[in-house]
Scaffold this motif. Sequence first.
Motif, mmCIF file in Angstrom:
data_model
loop_
_atom_site.group_PDB
_atom_site.id
_atom_site.type_symbol
_atom_site.label_atom_id
_atom_site.label_comp_id
_atom_site.label_asym_id
_atom_site.label_seq_id
_atom_site.Cartn_x
_atom_site.Cartn_y
_atom_site.Cartn_z
ATOM 1 N N ALA A 149 0.932 -1.392 0.051
ATOM 2 C CA ALA A 149 0.016 -0.093 0.210
ATOM 3 C C ALA A 149 0.923 1.290 0.030
ATOM 4 O O ALA A 149 2.055 1.153 0.603
ATOM 5 N N ARG A 150 0.467 2.151 -0.572
ATOM 6 C CA ARG A 150 1.095 3.662 -0.754
ATOM 7 C C ARG A 150 0.141 4.758 -0.348
ATOM 8 O O ARG A 150 -0.964 4.687 -0.590
ATOM 9 N N THR A 151 0.490 5.739 0.638
ATOM 10 C CA THR A 151 -0.376 6.909 0.654
ATOM 11 C C THR A 151 0.323 8.255 0.465
ATOM 12 O O THR A 151 1.707 8.162 0.414
ATOM 13 N N GLU A 152 -0.369 8.919 0.107
ATOM 14 C CA GLU A 152 -0.166 10.475 0.009
ATOM 15 C C GLU A 152 -1.152 11.420 0.022
ATOM 16 O O GLU A 152 -2.308 11.528 -0.482
ATOM 17 N N GLY A 153 -0.957 12.053 1.253
ATOM 18 C CA GLY A 153 -2.055 12.920 1.966
ATOM 19 C C GLY A 153 -3.390 12.091 1.999
ATOM 20 O O GLY A 153 -3.343 11.299 2.650
ATOM 21 N N ASP A 154 -4.506 12.382 1.469
ATOM 22 C CA ASP A 154 -5.682 12.021 1.374
ATOM 23 C C ASP A 154 -6.076 10.690 0.645
ATOM 24 O O ASP A 154 -6.978 10.383 0.359
ATOM 25 N N ILE A 163 -5.393 -11.673 -5.997
ATOM 26 C CA ILE A 163 -6.569 -12.247 -5.955
ATOM 27 C C ILE A 163 -6.575 -13.559 -6.829
ATOM 28 O O ILE A 163 -5.797 -13.643 -7.772
ATOM 29 N N VAL A 164 -6.869 -14.727 -6.182
ATOM 30 C CA VAL A 164 -7.145 -15.932 -7.082
ATOM 31 C C VAL A 164 -8.609 -16.166 -7.383
ATOM 32 O O VAL A 164 -9.661 -16.132 -6.268
ATOM 33 N N ASP A 165 -9.033 -16.051 -8.661
ATOM 34 C CA ASP A 165 -10.338 -15.959 -9.048
ATOM 35 C C ASP A 165 -11.133 -17.578 -8.947
ATOM 36 O O ASP A 165 -10.339 -18.363 -8.553
ATOM 37 N N ALA A 166 -12.152 -17.615 -9.286
ATOM 38 C CA ALA A 166 -12.896 -18.890 -9.128
ATOM 39 C C ALA A 166 -12.357 -20.038 -9.749
ATOM 40 O O ALA A 166 -12.458 -21.145 -9.475
ATOM 41 N N ASN A 167 -11.583 -19.576 -10.697
ATOM 42 C CA ASN A 167 -11.066 -20.703 -11.694
ATOM 43 C C ASN A 167 -9.582 -21.038 -11.386
ATOM 44 O O ASN A 167 -9.055 -21.641 -12.140
ATOM 45 N N GLY A 168 -9.103 -20.268 -10.349
ATOM 46 C CA GLY A 168 -7.896 -20.596 -10.007
ATOM 47 C C GLY A 168 -6.596 -19.840 -10.652
ATOM 48 O O GLY A 168 -5.611 -19.842 -10.355
ATOM 49 N N GLU A 169 -7.144 -18.898 -11.460
ATOM 50 C CA GLU A 169 -6.278 -17.815 -12.140
ATOM 51 C C GLU A 169 -5.743 -16.747 -11.149
ATOM 52 O O GLU A 169 -6.767 -16.409 -10.456
ATOM 53 N N ALA A 170 -4.460 -16.256 -11.122
ATOM 54 C CA ALA A 170 -4.063 -14.977 -10.291
ATOM 55 C C ALA A 170 -4.310 -13.846 -10.967
ATOM 56 O O ALA A 170 -3.881 -13.798 -12.136
ATOM 57 N N TRP A 171 -4.618 -12.821 -10.381
ATOM 58 C CA TRP A 171 -4.770 -11.550 -10.720
ATOM 59 C C TRP A 171 -4.454 -10.360 -9.626
ATOM 60 O O TRP A 171 -4.005 -11.102 -8.384
ATOM 61 N N GLN A 172 -4.047 -9.099 -9.982
ATOM 62 C CA GLN A 172 -3.728 -8.245 -9.290
ATOM 63 C C GLN A 172 -4.763 -7.086 -9.474
ATOM 64 O O GLN A 172 -5.163 -6.566 -10.498
ATOM 65 N N ALA A 173 -5.366 -6.456 -8.289
ATOM 66 C CA ALA A 173 -6.077 -5.446 -8.348
ATOM 67 C C ALA A 173 -5.267 -4.279 -7.562
ATOM 68 O O ALA A 173 -4.780 -4.447 -6.620
ATOM 69 N N LEU A 174 -5.519 -3.137 -8.286
ATOM 70 C CA LEU A 174 -4.970 -1.905 -7.628
ATOM 71 C C LEU A 174 -6.171 -0.836 -7.226
ATOM 72 O O LEU A 174 -6.790 -0.372 -8.110
ATOM 73 N N TYR A 175 -6.530 -0.814 -6.015
ATOM 74 C CA TYR A 175 -7.591 -0.007 -5.534
ATOM 75 C C TYR A 175 -6.894 1.294 -5.129
ATOM 76 O O TYR A 175 -6.024 1.504 -4.484
ATOM 77 N N THR A 178 -12.261 4.971 -5.138
ATOM 78 C CA THR A 178 -12.426 5.916 -6.240
ATOM 79 C C THR A 178 -11.897 5.040 -7.228
ATOM 80 O O THR A 178 -12.217 5.588 -8.642
ATOM 81 N N GLY A 179 -11.628 3.871 -7.529
ATOM 82 C CA GLY A 179 -11.160 3.093 -8.569
ATOM 83 C C GLY A 179 -10.383 1.901 -8.215
ATOM 84 O O GLY A 179 -9.888 1.527 -7.241
#
Length: 134
Positions: A85-90, A98-110, A123-124
């Motif tokens: 995680a990274r923070t900057e101000g607010d 994430i490993v999906d329901a089919n066993g595939e690996a994913w990365q999400a950036l919130y 926000t995204g």
Amino acid sequence: MRALALITVLLFALIMPAAAADVTAAQEVIRAQEQAFGRDDAAAAYSYAAPAIRQIFPQADIFMSMVQQSYAPVYRHRSFEFGEARTEGDWIAQRVDIVDANGEAWQALYTLERQADGSLKITGCTLRKAGQAV
């Protein structure tokens, strides 16, 4: 010189807990939305979306439909683990592995941003298969 070093250490000590608390709060928001998806609770999931997201998707059921279609690994998965995680101000960026329901690996950036009322809202979210170049 020692006084300057001591002041620097103290300032970092004061800043670090705030950043850690912000990251923890952001993870709680993301986790709460993830759990709402798991319960098919569109209203709860939608409540964590920032105002700009709510403008694009003006109703909870529209938002939920978009998540189901475009973010299937976020919507249904086998595992959901917080990474860096990274923070900057607010603003906070939180990686989720994430490993999906089919066993595939994913990365999400919130991305999240603190709102005028003090709450954090999502926000995204960008999603890519693990190992893909950015």
